[in-house]
Design a protein around this motif. Structure first.
Motif, PDB file in Angstrom:
ATOM      1  N   SER A 266       0.821  -1.204   0.000  1.00  8.41           N
ATOM      2  CA  SER A 266       0.000   0.000   0.000  1.00  8.41           C
ATOM      3  C   SER A 266       0.856   1.255   0.000  1.00  8.41           C
ATOM      4  O   SER A 266       0.573   2.221  -0.737  1.00  8.41           O
ATOM      5  N   ALA A 267       1.931   1.277   0.798  1.00 13.86           N
ATOM      6  CA  ALA A 267       2.803   2.449   0.863  1.00 13.86           C
ATOM      7  C   ALA A 267       3.476   2.700  -0.478  1.00 13.86           C
ATOM      8  O   ALA A 267       3.510   3.835  -0.974  1.00 13.86           O
ATOM      9  N   LEU A 268       4.018   1.639  -1.089  1.00 10.60           N
ATOM     10  CA  LEU A 268       4.701   1.803  -2.368  1.00 10.60           C
ATOM     11  C   LEU A 268       3.719   2.191  -3.471  1.00 10.60           C
ATOM     12  O   LEU A 268       4.029   3.034  -4.325  1.00 10.60           O
ATOM     13  N   LYS A 269       2.533   1.609  -3.458  1.00 16.31           N
ATOM     14  CA  LYS A 269       1.519   1.973  -4.449  1.00 16.31           C
ATOM     15  C   LYS A 269       1.143   3.445  -4.327  1.00 16.31           C
ATOM     16  O   LYS A 269       0.951   4.140  -5.339  1.00 16.31           O
ATOM     17  N   ASN A 270       1.038   3.946  -3.091  1.00 11.64           N
ATOM     18  CA  ASN A 270       0.726   5.358  -2.900  1.00 11.64           C
ATOM     19  C   ASN A 270       1.802   6.248  -3.518  1.00 11.64           C
ATOM     20  O   ASN A 270       1.488   7.283  -4.124  1.00 11.64           O
ATOM     21  N   LEU A 271       3.066   5.861  -3.374  1.00 10.74           N
ATOM     22  CA  LEU A 271       4.146   6.649  -3.962  1.00 10.74           C
ATOM     23  C   LEU A 271       4.091   6.613  -5.485  1.00 10.74           C
ATOM     24  O   LEU A 271       4.316   7.639  -6.152  1.00 10.74           O
ATOM     25  N   VAL A 272       3.811   5.437  -6.057  1.00  6.32           N
ATOM     26  CA  VAL A 272       3.722   5.335  -7.516  1.00  6.32           C
ATOM     27  C   VAL A 272       2.518   6.126  -8.028  1.00  6.32           C
ATOM     28  O   VAL A 272       2.609   6.846  -9.030  1.00  6.32           O
ATOM     29  N   ASP A 273       1.372   5.991  -7.367  1.00  7.80           N
ATOM     30  CA  ASP A 273       0.185   6.769  -7.752  1.00  7.80           C
ATOM     31  C   ASP A 273       0.480   8.259  -7.709  1.00  7.80           C
ATOM     32  O   ASP A 273       0.071   9.027  -8.597  1.00  7.80           O
ATOM     33  N   ASN A 274       1.183   8.694  -6.662  1.00  5.42           N
ATOM     34  CA  ASN A 274       1.533  10.102  -6.520  1.00  5.42           C
ATOM     35  C   ASN A 274       2.428  10.558  -7.672  1.00  5.42           C
ATOM     36  O   ASN A 274       2.238  11.647  -8.238  1.00  5.42           O
ATOM     37  N   ALA A 275       3.407   9.715  -8.037  1.00  6.59           N
ATOM     38  CA  ALA A 275       4.314  10.057  -9.132  1.00  6.59           C
ATOM     39  C   ALA A 275       3.563  10.160 -10.461  1.00  6.59           C
ATOM     40  O   ALA A 275       3.795  11.067 -11.265  1.00  6.59           O
ATOM     41  N   LEU A 276       2.622   9.242 -10.691  1.00  7.65           N
ATOM     42  CA  LEU A 276       1.847   9.266 -11.930  1.00  7.65           C
ATOM     43  C   LEU A 276       0.935  10.493 -11.992  1.00  7.65           C
ATOM     44  O   LEU A 276       0.754  11.096 -13.062  1.00  7.65           O
ATOM     45  N   ALA A 277       0.361  10.863 -10.862  1.00  8.88           N
ATOM     46  CA  ALA A 277      -0.585  11.979 -10.840  1.00  8.88           C
ATOM     47  C   ALA A 277       0.087  13.310 -11.138  1.00  8.88           C
ATOM     48  O   ALA A 277      -0.555  14.227 -11.665  1.00  8.88           O
ATOM     49  N   TYR A 278       1.379  13.436 -10.811  1.00 14.45           N
ATOM     50  CA  TYR A 278       2.060  14.713 -10.973  1.00 14.45           C
ATOM     51  C   TYR A 278       3.120  14.677 -12.070  1.00 14.45           C
ATOM     52  O   TYR A 278       4.058  15.473 -12.056  1.00 14.45           O
ATOM     53  N   SER A 279       2.981  13.746 -13.017  1.00 16.36           N
ATOM     54  CA  SER A 279       3.908  13.645 -14.135  1.00 16.36           C
ATOM     55  C   SER A 279       3.169  13.885 -15.448  1.00 16.36           C
ATOM     56  O   SER A 279       2.030  13.424 -15.616  1.00 16.36           O
ATOM     57  N   PRO A 280       3.784  14.581 -16.389  1.00 11.07           N
ATOM     58  CA  PRO A 280       3.144  14.783 -17.691  1.00 11.07           C
ATOM     59  C   PRO A 280       3.239  13.518 -18.548  1.00 11.07           C
ATOM     60  O   PRO A 280       4.000  12.593 -18.248  1.00 11.07           O
ATOM     61  N   ALA A 281       2.475  13.482 -19.608  1.00 12.00           N
ATOM     62  CA  ALA A 281       2.499  12.343 -20.522  1.00 12.00           C
ATOM     63  C   ALA A 281       3.865  12.219 -21.195  1.00 12.00           C
ATOM     64  O   ALA A 281       4.628  13.188 -21.290  1.00 12.00           O
ATOM     65  N   HIS A 282       4.168  10.996 -21.609  1.00 14.76           N
ATOM     66  CA  HIS A 282       5.401  10.684 -22.347  1.00 14.76           C
ATOM     67  C   HIS A 282       6.653  10.882 -21.482  1.00 14.76           C
ATOM     68  O   HIS A 282       7.713  11.248 -21.985  1.00 14.76           O
ATOM     69  N   THR A 283       6.497  10.674 -20.180  1.00  9.81           N
ATOM     70  CA  THR A 283       7.651  10.674 -19.279  1.00  9.81           C
ATOM     71  C   THR A 283       7.758   9.296 -18.628  1.00  9.81           C
ATOM     72  O   THR A 283       6.966   8.405 -18.908  1.00  9.81           O
TER      73      THR A 283
END
Length: 400
Positions: A266-283
């Motif tokens: 759950s902790a690692l998924k939260n970090l990945v979700d956070n990274a995806l939410a604040y990253s632009p496309a094609h990164t």
């Protein structure tokens, strides 16, 4: 008198002087902490024994408001000096108790250094015969916990109210647009979004409550780090694909930790979700795990918008958002990073963040490595380490 006799006499005199000084200090110390026999006679029978059993600091005043009995803790809290009360608020309360004959309580702020203070809970009651009893407790920590709890309840109420109000308005709009299929479809889509946000908030509140419990590692076991990473990233692949973001994974072989699988995933998924939410496309969002001496480091690196320096110290607070408008757009609740912090603390680790605004961020989980030791009891066929002591999280910049 020869030299040897003089030396012996000098030593005896020095010993006698030292003993007198120590005895005088002990008498002074005793006089501060306990009453003399005359003071005991002023106190009601059994009062001294009761005061000695109390954990609270205590002060007993005579009819002239002179302190006839002061516990050592009362001196250390700065309530009494030279036999008299220091605080005007306490003196005023004592006058009110003498006048009304009823006990009272109050809180006062006691400065402690340049930038901090302590909160004292004071209770004052008449003892009879003109005597007044004052009990004092340091309530700084309990007040802080109460403030945190009150803020948390207020934040939860606000966060729940937003989607609930939106659902109410949208349902009214659906009823009003009964003859307009296009409007109904649009409103129904918005209702799905708000209900999903509400469901996510409830789930994360439950997760946060669980990781803050008294026994957070009830299902601890030896876990392969690669399995944690694969499980967490598998749950985010659809989100990454929809956002056109590439997930890159690198895990050193043979890494393992001891802990609760569900919490770590759950902790690692939260970090990945956070990274995806604040990253632009094609990164890219990269998840890597490696051994660093006796620690396992699991990092999540993105090429997103980054975090301003002014916000780095607060991002692990509950409901704190760097960009509230963007969080609402992405469905963020502001609880994910707080959950990550508590999970790491439960496992004897910490979470750090490195970030440059406009260039991206790296969040790193540092957990105790699972090391085999002769004679260590096994869990599911692998040796289990001693339970780690949780450490206080610190949000600080580190090298990515």
């Amino acid at each position: 008198m020869d030299a040897a006799a003089a030396a012996v006499l000098g030593g005896a005199i020095g010993l006698l002087v030292g003993s007198v000084v120590v005895l005088a200090f002990r008498i002074s110390e005793r006089d501060q902490a306990a009453p003399d026999p005359g003071d005991r006679e002023l106190l009601p029978k059994g009062t001294v024994a009761v005061l000695q059993a109390l954990q609270s600091a205590s002060v007993v005043l005579d009819s002239a408001d002179h302190a006839i009995r002061v516990s050592p803790t009362a001196y250390s809290l700065g309530v009494v000096r030279d036999g008299h009360l220091i605080h005007d608020a306490i003196r005023d309360a004592v006058k009110a108790v003498r006048r009304d004959g009823e006990s009272c309580s109050l809180h006062i702020e006691q400065p402690r250094g340049r930038s901090r203070s302590v909160t004292l809970a004071v209770r004052i009651a008449p003892l009879g015969g003109g005597l007044i009893l004052i009990l004092v407790d340091d309530s700084t920590e309990s007040r802080r916990v109460d403030d945190v709890r009150r803020d948390f309840v207020a934040n939860v109420s606000h966060e729940l109210k937003t989607p609930v109000a939106a659902l109410s308005l949208l349902s009214e709009s659906v009823l009003a647009a009964a003859d307009d299929p296009v409007a109904i479809e649009r409103f129904a889509g918005r209702m799905q979004i708000e209900s999903a946000r509400l469901a996510t908030l409830v789930v994360e509140l439950i997760d946060l409550s669980r990781v803050q419990g008294d026994a957070p590692l009830t299902h601890a076991e030896v876990i392969c780090v690669e399995e944690i990473v694969r499980d967490a990233t598998d749950r985010t692949r659809l989100t990454a694909a929809a956002a056109q973001i590439e997930l890159v994974i690198f895990v050193e072989p043979g890494l393992s930790v001891y802990g609760d699988r569900g919490q770590l995933v759950s902790a690692l998924k939260n970090l990945v979700d956070n990274a995806l939410a604040y990253s632009p496309a094609h990164t890219r969002v990269a998840v890597a795990a490696r051994r660093a001496v006796d620690r396992i480091e699991i990092s999540v690196t993105d090429q997103g918008i980054g975090i301003p320096d002014r916000d780095l110290g607060r991002i692990f607070e509950r409901f704190y958002r760097v960009d509230p408008a963007r969080s609402r757009a992405t469905g963020g609740t502001g609880l994910g990073l707080s959950i990550v912090k508590h999970v790491c603390a439960n496992h004897g680790g910490e979470v750090d963040v490195w970030s440059i605004e406009g260039a991206g961020s790296t969040f790193t989980l540092r957990l105790p490595a699972q090391l085999s030791a002769p004679g260590t009891p096994s869990v599911n066929g692998a040796s289990a380490p001693a339970r780690a002591t949780p450490t206080t999280n610190a949000s600080r910049k580190v090298s990515p």
